[in-house]
Design a protein around this motif. Structure first.
Motif, PDB file in Angstrom:
ATOM      1  N   ALA A 216       0.792  -1.227   0.000  1.00 52.33           N
ATOM      2  CA  ALA A 216       0.000   0.000   0.000  1.00 52.33           C
ATOM      3  C   ALA A 216       0.827   1.281   0.000  1.00 52.33           C
ATOM      4  O   ALA A 216       0.261   2.355   0.093  1.00 52.33           O
ATOM      5  CB  ALA A 216      -0.937  -0.002   1.221  1.00 52.33           C
ATOM      6  N   GLY A 217       2.126   1.191  -0.108  1.00 51.73           N
ATOM      7  CA  GLY A 217       2.942   2.397  -0.066  1.00 51.73           C
ATOM      8  C   GLY A 217       2.889   3.184  -1.363  1.00 51.73           C
ATOM      9  O   GLY A 217       2.955   2.611  -2.454  1.00 51.73           O
ATOM     10  N   ASP A 218       2.795   4.515  -1.255  1.00 50.41           N
ATOM     11  CA  ASP A 218       2.711   5.354  -2.447  1.00 50.41           C
ATOM     12  C   ASP A 218       3.992   6.154  -2.668  1.00 50.41           C
ATOM     13  O   ASP A 218       4.120   6.873  -3.645  1.00 50.41           O
ATOM     14  CB  ASP A 218       1.522   6.311  -2.316  1.00 50.41           C
ATOM     15  CG  ASP A 218       1.202   7.007  -3.630  1.00 50.41           C
ATOM     16  OD1 ASP A 218       1.432   6.400  -4.692  1.00 50.41           O
ATOM     17  OD2 ASP A 218       0.744   8.161  -3.582  1.00 50.41           O
ATOM     18  N   SER A 219       4.959   6.007  -1.769  1.00 53.51           N
ATOM     19  CA  SER A 219       6.223   6.720  -1.910  1.00 53.51           C
ATOM     20  C   SER A 219       7.054   6.086  -3.020  1.00 53.51           C
ATOM     21  O   SER A 219       6.697   5.047  -3.579  1.00 53.51           O
ATOM     22  CB  SER A 219       7.006   6.668  -0.594  1.00 53.51           C
ATOM     23  OG  SER A 219       7.393   5.329  -0.311  1.00 53.51           O
ATOM     24  N   GLU A 220       8.181   6.720  -3.330  1.00 50.36           N
ATOM     25  CA  GLU A 220       9.093   6.162  -4.330  1.00 50.36           C
ATOM     26  C   GLU A 220       9.536   4.769  -3.914  1.00 50.36           C
ATOM     27  O   GLU A 220       9.535   3.825  -4.726  1.00 50.36           O
ATOM     28  CB  GLU A 220      10.307   7.081  -4.499  1.00 50.36           C
ATOM     29  CG  GLU A 220      11.341   6.572  -5.494  1.00 50.36           C
ATOM     30  CD  GLU A 220      10.867   6.579  -6.929  1.00 50.36           C
ATOM     31  OE1 GLU A 220      11.460   5.875  -7.759  1.00 50.36           O
ATOM     32  OE2 GLU A 220       9.889   7.299  -7.228  1.00 50.36           O
ATOM     33  N   GLN A 221       9.915   4.616  -2.634  1.00 46.29           N
ATOM     34  CA  GLN A 221      10.349   3.306  -2.146  1.00 46.29           C
ATOM     35  C   GLN A 221       9.213   2.297  -2.176  1.00 46.29           C
ATOM     36  O   GLN A 221       9.403   1.119  -2.494  1.00 46.29           O
ATOM     37  CB  GLN A 221      10.900   3.426  -0.719  1.00 46.29           C
ATOM     38  CG  GLN A 221      12.199   4.196  -0.609  1.00 46.29           C
ATOM     39  CD  GLN A 221      11.951   5.677  -0.357  1.00 46.29           C
ATOM     40  OE1 GLN A 221      10.892   6.218  -0.681  1.00 46.29           O
ATOM     41  NE2 GLN A 221      12.940   6.331   0.219  1.00 46.29           N
ATOM     42  N   GLY A 222       7.993   2.777  -1.840  1.00 47.04           N
ATOM     43  CA  GLY A 222       6.847   1.884  -1.845  1.00 47.04           C
ATOM     44  C   GLY A 222       6.513   1.366  -3.224  1.00 47.04           C
ATOM     45  O   GLY A 222       6.201   0.183  -3.413  1.00 47.04           O
ATOM     46  N   ARG A 236      -4.387   5.578  -3.372  1.00 41.58           N
ATOM     47  CA  ARG A 236      -5.402   6.538  -2.949  1.00 41.58           C
ATOM     48  C   ARG A 236      -5.873   7.418  -4.115  1.00 41.58           C
ATOM     49  O   ARG A 236      -6.756   8.240  -3.936  1.00 41.58           O
ATOM     50  CB  ARG A 236      -4.837   7.465  -1.868  1.00 41.58           C
ATOM     51  CG  ARG A 236      -4.535   6.808  -0.559  1.00 41.58           C
ATOM     52  CD  ARG A 236      -4.269   7.864   0.497  1.00 41.58           C
ATOM     53  NE  ARG A 236      -3.172   8.741   0.129  1.00 41.58           N
ATOM     54  CZ  ARG A 236      -1.917   8.567   0.478  1.00 41.58           C
ATOM     55  NH1 ARG A 236      -1.588   7.515   1.213  1.00 41.58           N
ATOM     56  NH2 ARG A 236      -0.974   9.418   0.120  1.00 41.58           N
ATOM     57  N   HIS A 237      -5.265   7.282  -5.293  1.00 42.19           N
ATOM     58  CA  HIS A 237      -5.558   8.197  -6.397  1.00 42.19           C
ATOM     59  C   HIS A 237      -6.990   8.011  -6.882  1.00 42.19           C
ATOM     60  O   HIS A 237      -7.358   6.954  -7.384  1.00 42.19           O
ATOM     61  CB  HIS A 237      -4.564   7.979  -7.529  1.00 42.19           C
ATOM     62  CG  HIS A 237      -3.149   8.238  -7.109  1.00 42.19           C
ATOM     63  ND1 HIS A 237      -2.668   9.507  -6.879  1.00 42.19           N
ATOM     64  CD2 HIS A 237      -2.124   7.391  -6.838  1.00 42.19           C
ATOM     65  CE1 HIS A 237      -1.402   9.429  -6.499  1.00 42.19           C
ATOM     66  NE2 HIS A 237      -1.056   8.162  -6.462  1.00 42.19           N
ATOM     67  N   GLY A 238      -7.809   9.067  -6.746  1.00 43.77           N
ATOM     68  CA  GLY A 238      -9.226   8.962  -7.027  1.00 43.77           C
ATOM     69  C   GLY A 238      -9.675   9.544  -8.351  1.00 43.77           C
ATOM     70  O   GLY A 238     -10.790   9.291  -8.792  1.00 43.77           O
ATOM     71  N   LEU A 267      -5.158  -1.374  -7.512  1.00 39.32           N
ATOM     72  CA  LEU A 267      -6.486  -1.281  -6.913  1.00 39.32           C
ATOM     73  C   LEU A 267      -6.612  -0.045  -6.030  1.00 39.32           C
ATOM     74  O   LEU A 267      -6.162  -0.039  -4.889  1.00 39.32           O
ATOM     75  CB  LEU A 267      -6.768  -2.529  -6.066  1.00 39.32           C
ATOM     76  CG  LEU A 267      -6.723  -3.880  -6.775  1.00 39.32           C
ATOM     77  CD1 LEU A 267      -6.809  -5.008  -5.756  1.00 39.32           C
ATOM     78  CD2 LEU A 267      -7.862  -3.983  -7.787  1.00 39.32           C
ATOM     79  N   PRO A 268      -7.233   1.017  -6.499  1.00 37.43           N
ATOM     80  CA  PRO A 268      -7.487   2.170  -5.633  1.00 37.43           C
ATOM     81  C   PRO A 268      -8.630   1.882  -4.658  1.00 37.43           C
ATOM     82  O   PRO A 268      -9.577   1.170  -4.991  1.00 37.43           O
ATOM     83  CB  PRO A 268      -7.880   3.269  -6.617  1.00 37.43           C
ATOM     84  CG  PRO A 268      -8.442   2.541  -7.788  1.00 37.43           C
ATOM     85  CD  PRO A 268      -7.674   1.261  -7.884  1.00 37.43           C
ATOM     86  N   ALA A 269      -8.520   2.437  -3.457  1.00 39.36           N
ATOM     87  CA  ALA A 269      -9.640   2.396  -2.524  1.00 39.36           C
ATOM     88  C   ALA A 269     -10.720   3.332  -3.040  1.00 39.36           C
ATOM     89  O   ALA A 269     -10.423   4.405  -3.573  1.00 39.36           O
ATOM     90  CB  ALA A 269      -9.183   2.815  -1.133  1.00 39.36           C
ATOM     91  N   ALA A 270     -11.971   2.938  -2.931  1.00 39.50           N
ATOM     92  CA  ALA A 270     -13.056   3.745  -3.486  1.00 39.50           C
ATOM     93  C   ALA A 270     -14.290   3.668  -2.599  1.00 39.50           C
ATOM     94  O   ALA A 270     -14.670   2.586  -2.143  1.00 39.50           O
ATOM     95  CB  ALA A 270     -13.414   3.266  -4.894  1.00 39.50           C
ATOM     96  N   GLY A 397      -9.155  -2.328 -10.996  1.00 35.41           N
ATOM     97  CA  GLY A 397     -10.331  -2.645 -10.203  1.00 35.41           C
ATOM     98  C   GLY A 397     -10.362  -1.739  -8.989  1.00 35.41           C
ATOM     99  O   GLY A 397      -9.656  -0.713  -8.942  1.00 35.41           O
ATOM    100  N   PHE A 398     -11.138  -2.129  -7.978  1.00 37.96           N
ATOM    101  CA  PHE A 398     -11.355  -1.241  -6.841  1.00 37.96           C
ATOM    102  C   PHE A 398     -11.481  -2.022  -5.536  1.00 37.96           C
ATOM    103  O   PHE A 398     -12.003  -3.142  -5.521  1.00 37.96           O
ATOM    104  CB  PHE A 398     -12.638  -0.419  -7.049  1.00 37.96           C
ATOM    105  CG  PHE A 398     -12.679   0.308  -8.354  1.00 37.96           C
ATOM    106  CD1 PHE A 398     -12.125   1.576  -8.474  1.00 37.96           C
ATOM    107  CD2 PHE A 398     -13.236  -0.283  -9.484  1.00 37.96           C
ATOM    108  CE1 PHE A 398     -12.139   2.247  -9.694  1.00 37.96           C
ATOM    109  CE2 PHE A 398     -13.259   0.369 -10.704  1.00 37.96           C
ATOM    110  CZ  PHE A 398     -12.703   1.642 -10.807  1.00 37.96           C
TER     111      PHE A 398
END
Length: 441
Positions: A216-222, A236-238, A267-270, A397-398
């Protein structure tokens, strides 16, 4: 051609998504709540059920944060129990790599994979603060780059444990009716800067071999960690544009690790608000947003940005004229959202400009800045929006996060899923038995 999407159901964690005041809101502790959401997701043929976990109750102003759940059962216990009341639904949970140990976590996931007949999934996360670490013997703080070093070594080690049992290592003794492990089965040895262990792993290889790995990491390392190791990545990108940029970025990284684009599911959370018409849904969405952010909650969110006690302020009044306190956040502890405001002065400036332009109160600003409603409309409108995002390569997907637990997924399953199935955008039945089958990884 319509691309078939993946769908998962998130049992909400502690945040301002859940509307506790709704008459349909239930317990986050009683097992019946978990059963209801999981069975509904399975009835709708979802890929998996997802359960997040926090390792410490969050605090604000020295007190337990108002939206925290005191008493949430252990993730492995809930997932193992759900294995007994579901048949095909994947069962995934967040388990931390910073304060746990590979042998223990690998044994738990291998056990879950056996109990569920191959439906286990592991969301590998790191922990970012010393506040959480105080709950553990090996407490303390790890810088972001060190957290991902440990996470990488942790996952490598757990994988060696899963792979220490091979096919044929547990032959049957037909005369006695027993199963006897071959010599060397389960043997492992790992020596690096993070772990110094050797022994014999106690759980034979599960139906999937190893659990599905989520990240679930959105950083460069993630993102790099996910490209190298994960089967699915949360985001998290909506918006379509942000989703397409993220999708393209993580997919292009796969080649460096000898992987194909289909080997990582995005898979973004929605969230969603359904109505019989788009207009009705829009009206309901406004009600839900005001239920999610009460006046008290708005002040709590504001304190996370301003890093100071703002309890004397009127949530229906203007934003504070004083600036945020820059530096370590001492008001809110253990809350990941604090990290989103790395430049609180700039954030305060942005919020003031928004308030001035639209004549908004504190509560109204917080509602606008923390809104989590990705899909608002009639069942047909929501189905079309989801199909468009998947076909536009903004996601695969979501992960759906209902705002009422445990019954909030029910209307989506009853009204939107059939429309997705009619369009060929979602399965009408399971074609496999394991979570890997569902995700195609």
């Amino acid at each position: 051609m319509t691309k078939q999407m993946h769908l998962a159901a998130h049992f909400p964690g502690v945040n301002n998504t859940t509307v506790w005041s709704d008459p349909g809101a239930g317990s986050h502790i009683e097992f019946s709540s978990f059963v209801h959401l999981a069975r509904m997701a399975e009835r709708a043929k979802f890929d998996f059920f997802f359960l997040a976990e926090g390792l410490r109750l969050r605090e604000q102003g020295g007190k337990i944060y108002d939206l925290d759940v005191v008493g949430r059962p252990d993730t492995f216990t809930v997932l193992a129990a759900l294995a007994a009341v579901t048949e095909r639904l994947g069962l995934t949970g967040t388990i931390n790599s910073t304060f746990n140990e590979p042998y223990e976590v690998a044994r738990q996931f291998a056990s879950l994979d056996h109990l569920s007949a191959g439906r286990s999934g592991w969301n590998v996360v790191t922990s970012w603060d010393a506040f959480t670490g105080e709950n553990f013997r090996r407490g303390g703080y790890l810088a972001e780059d060190r957290r991902y070093v440990r996470a990488k070594r942790f996952l490598e080690t757990a994988t060696e444990l899963f792979d220490s049992w091979r096919d044929g290592d547990v032959p049957a003794d037909k005369a006695s009716g027993r199963f006897l492990a071959r010599a060397g089965a389960g043997a492992f040895e790992r020596h690096d800067e993070q772990f110094d262990i050797r022994g014999r792993f106690t759980v034979p290889r599960g139906p999937q071999g190893r659990p599905v790995i989520l990240q679930a990491g959105d950083s460069e390392q993630g993102r790099e960690f996910a490209a190298a190791t994960a089967d699915a990545i949360f985001t998290r990108h909506g918006t379509k544009e942000a989703g397409q940029a993220f999708y393209a970025d993580v997919k292009r990284r796969l080649a460096a690790y000898g992987r194909k684009t289909e080997q990582l599911v995005v898979l973004p959370a929605a969230t969603f608000v359904l109505g019989d018409t788009d207009a009705e849904a829009a009206e309901l969405a406004d009600v839900v947003r005001h239920q999610q952010v009460s006046g008290q909650t708005a002040i709590k969110f504001l304190e996370q940005v301003w890093n100071r006690d703002l309890s004397a302020y009127d949530p229906d009044g203007p934003l504070p004229e004083v600036d945020p306190v820059v530096g370590e956040n001492t008001v809110a502890r253990g809350r990941a959202s604090v990290r989103m405001y790395r430049d609180p002065i700039a954030t305060a400036r942005e919020w003031r400009e928004l308030a001035a332009a639209k004549n908004l109160s504190i509560r109204e600003v917080v509602i606008e800045k923390t809104g989590r409603q990705n899909f608002i409309g009639s069942p047909g409108t929501i189905a079309e929006s989801m199909i468009d995002l998947v076909n536009s390569q903004a996601c695969d997907g979501f992960i759906l996060v209902p705002h009422v637990t445990p019954g909030g997924l029910d209307p989506f399953a009853d009204k939107v899923v059939p429309l997705l199935q009619e369009r060929g955008a979602f399965r009408t039945d399971y074609t496999g038995t394991t979570l890997r089958d569902h995700l195609g990884v």
